[in-house]
Design a protein around this motif. Structure first.
Motif, PDB file in Angstrom:
ATOM      1  N   THR A   7       0.844  -1.189   0.000  1.00  0.00           N
ATOM      2  CA  THR A   7       0.000   0.000   0.000  1.00  0.00           C
ATOM      3  C   THR A   7       0.882   1.242   0.000  1.00  0.00           C
ATOM      4  O   THR A   7       0.446   2.307  -0.389  1.00  0.00           O
ATOM      5  CB  THR A   7      -0.936   0.064   1.221  1.00  0.00           C
ATOM      6  N   MET A   8       2.107   1.100   0.465  1.00  0.00           N
ATOM      7  CA  MET A   8       2.995   2.268   0.443  1.00  0.00           C
ATOM      8  C   MET A   8       3.453   2.538  -0.985  1.00  0.00           C
ATOM      9  O   MET A   8       3.310   3.611  -1.490  1.00  0.00           O
ATOM     10  CB  MET A   8       4.214   2.014   1.314  1.00  0.00           C
ATOM     11  N   GLY A  67      -8.944   3.881  -1.731  1.00  0.00           N
ATOM     12  CA  GLY A  67      -7.873   4.784  -1.326  1.00  0.00           C
ATOM     13  C   GLY A  67      -7.261   5.600  -2.454  1.00  0.00           C
ATOM     14  O   GLY A  67      -6.149   6.123  -2.314  1.00  0.00           O
ATOM     15  N   ALA A 125      -4.006  13.001   0.874  1.00  0.00           N
ATOM     16  CA  ALA A 125      -2.878  12.086   1.083  1.00  0.00           C
ATOM     17  C   ALA A 125      -1.953  12.637   2.172  1.00  0.00           C
ATOM     18  O   ALA A 125      -1.469  11.896   3.033  1.00  0.00           O
ATOM     19  CB  ALA A 125      -2.119  11.875  -0.220  1.00  0.00           C
ATOM     20  N   ALA A 126      -1.722  13.968   2.140  1.00  0.00           N
ATOM     21  CA  ALA A 126      -0.848  14.583   3.143  1.00  0.00           C
ATOM     22  C   ALA A 126      -1.429  14.432   4.540  1.00  0.00           C
ATOM     23  O   ALA A 126      -0.706  14.322   5.529  1.00  0.00           O
ATOM     24  CB  ALA A 126      -0.635  16.061   2.805  1.00  0.00           C
ATOM     25  N   GLU A 127      -2.756  14.418   4.625  1.00  0.00           N
ATOM     26  CA  GLU A 127      -3.412  14.246   5.932  1.00  0.00           C
ATOM     27  C   GLU A 127      -3.605  12.770   6.287  1.00  0.00           C
ATOM     28  O   GLU A 127      -4.249  12.443   7.278  1.00  0.00           O
ATOM     29  CB  GLU A 127      -4.793  14.933   5.899  1.00  0.00           C
ATOM     30  N   GLY A 128      -3.083  11.893   5.451  1.00  0.00           N
ATOM     31  CA  GLY A 128      -3.213  10.447   5.704  1.00  0.00           C
ATOM     32  C   GLY A 128      -4.619   9.931   5.486  1.00  0.00           C
ATOM     33  O   GLY A 128      -4.978   8.860   5.971  1.00  0.00           O
ATOM     34  N   LYS A 129      -5.413  10.674   4.734  1.00  0.00           N
ATOM     35  CA  LYS A 129      -6.814  10.261   4.526  1.00  0.00           C
ATOM     36  C   LYS A 129      -7.034   9.584   3.172  1.00  0.00           C
ATOM     37  O   LYS A 129      -8.161   9.288   2.814  1.00  0.00           O
ATOM     38  CB  LYS A 129      -7.740  11.477   4.637  1.00  0.00           C
ATOM     39  N   LYS A 145      -5.378   6.480   1.395  1.00  0.00           N
ATOM     40  CA  LYS A 145      -4.374   5.418   1.447  1.00  0.00           C
ATOM     41  C   LYS A 145      -4.789   4.290   0.527  1.00  0.00           C
ATOM     42  O   LYS A 145      -5.811   3.655   0.760  1.00  0.00           O
ATOM     43  CB  LYS A 145      -4.252   4.870   2.874  1.00  0.00           C
TER      44      LYS A 145
END
Ligand code: URA
Ligand code: SF4
Length: 281
Positions: free
Chosen positions: A18-19, A218, A258-262, A264
């Motif tokens: 996923t990364m 995501g 993406a920067a807020e981790g929302k 993925k």
């Protein structure tokens, strides 16, 4: 092979993908076994199956387990090499060249069309005929070039006479598309036409959802009419142009999320059964 893995290991591998497979490269890369060299002649030994572990198809875990140590470039080259000699569906019989797709291995945005046409089949490159010229114009209208994005299709070989791809052909080829998506890990996927739309939006109607972004697994996905449809109808041409103009906003929104981790990305899931033959547009 997957059966021999513990559930924990499967989870670790899936989480790694996923990364981004390519992220395993670089200065902090731990000492790992070298990538398995690709020999197209033996590629068929890695025979994909549709058996699943959780939501992830076994073929994908099998490939990603190895590909997590390969760069995006290497994975895309491997997919292209396999597609060029692939015989998994009957489309291989009439192809001149397979058309795996091309572009930036680290593209933020990926365009997925239907299948190669006459010109693509001759050249082995996607969207190089009249529909491709329109696509390039659309990209230019938002300050993008082909080299900035990745362009591919749901089937990598030309359906004879440009007929619609059959469900079994789309299924057979789906593995290559899933591996390309996993390798590139784009923030945004733009589907061009109905066949790629079905993979991300299910049975929605293109007339209802075109130009609207939605999070799927995501990523931001946007369904667009196929550029070829715009070549025949001025009204649709204007609609496609207007839909494209929304892409920069979607990119900005995807980057913020993406920067807020929302936002993925999850590993690709097996898609729903494609519908029986759809009309072209
Ligand atoms: N139409 C598609 O869907 N893909 C191509 O590559 C060319 C035309
Ligand atoms: Fe293989 Fe896809 Fe070509 Fe069919 S269309 S032969 S599955 S590469």
């Amino acid at each position: 092979m997957v059966e021999q893995l513990s559930g924990g290991l499967v989870l670790v591998l899936v989480a790694g993908t996923t990364m981004r497979p390519g992220q395993a490269q670089g200065p902090h890369r731990p000492s790992l076994p070298p990538p398995v060299p690709t020999d197209p002649k033996t590629a068929s030994l890695n025979k994909p199956t549709l058996a699943k572990v959780g939501d992830t198809p076994t073929y994908l875990i099998t490939y990603l387990k190895r590909e997590v140590y390969m760069s995006s470039e290497e994975i895309l080259k491997e997919v292209a090499a396999e597609a060029s000699i692939c015989t998994k569906c009957d489309l291989y019989k009439s192809r001149t060249k397979a058309v795996p797709g091309e572009g930036n291995p680290h593209a933020k945005i990926m365009f997925i069309g239907e299948g190669p046409g006459f010109h693509e089949d001759k050249q082995g490159r996607p969207f190089v005929g009249p529909a491709g010229q329109f696509l390039e114009e659309l990209l230019a209208s938002i300050n993008l070039k082909r080299a900035d994005v990745f362009i591919t299709n749901v089937v990598k070989c030309r359906p004879p006479g440009n007929r619609d791809p059959l469900p079994q052909e789309i299924n057979a080829c789906n593995e290559y598309l899933d591996r390309q998506i996993a390798a590139i890990n784009p923030l945004i996927i733009v589907t061009l036409g109905r066949y790629s739309m079905v993979k991300f939006f299910g049975s929605e109607k293109i007339s209802a959802i075109h130009g609207r972004a939605r999070q799927v697994d995501g990523r931001m996905c946007i369904a667009m009419y196929h550029p070829a449809a715009g070549l025949h109808q001025q009204g649709l041409k204007d609609t496609i142009r207007a839909d494209f103009k929304k892409i920069p906003l979607v990119i900005a929104e995807a980057e913020r999320l993406a920067a807020e981790g929302k936002l993925k990305a999850e590993p690709p899931r097996p898609k729903e059964e494609p519908p029986e033959q759809l009309a072209l547009f």
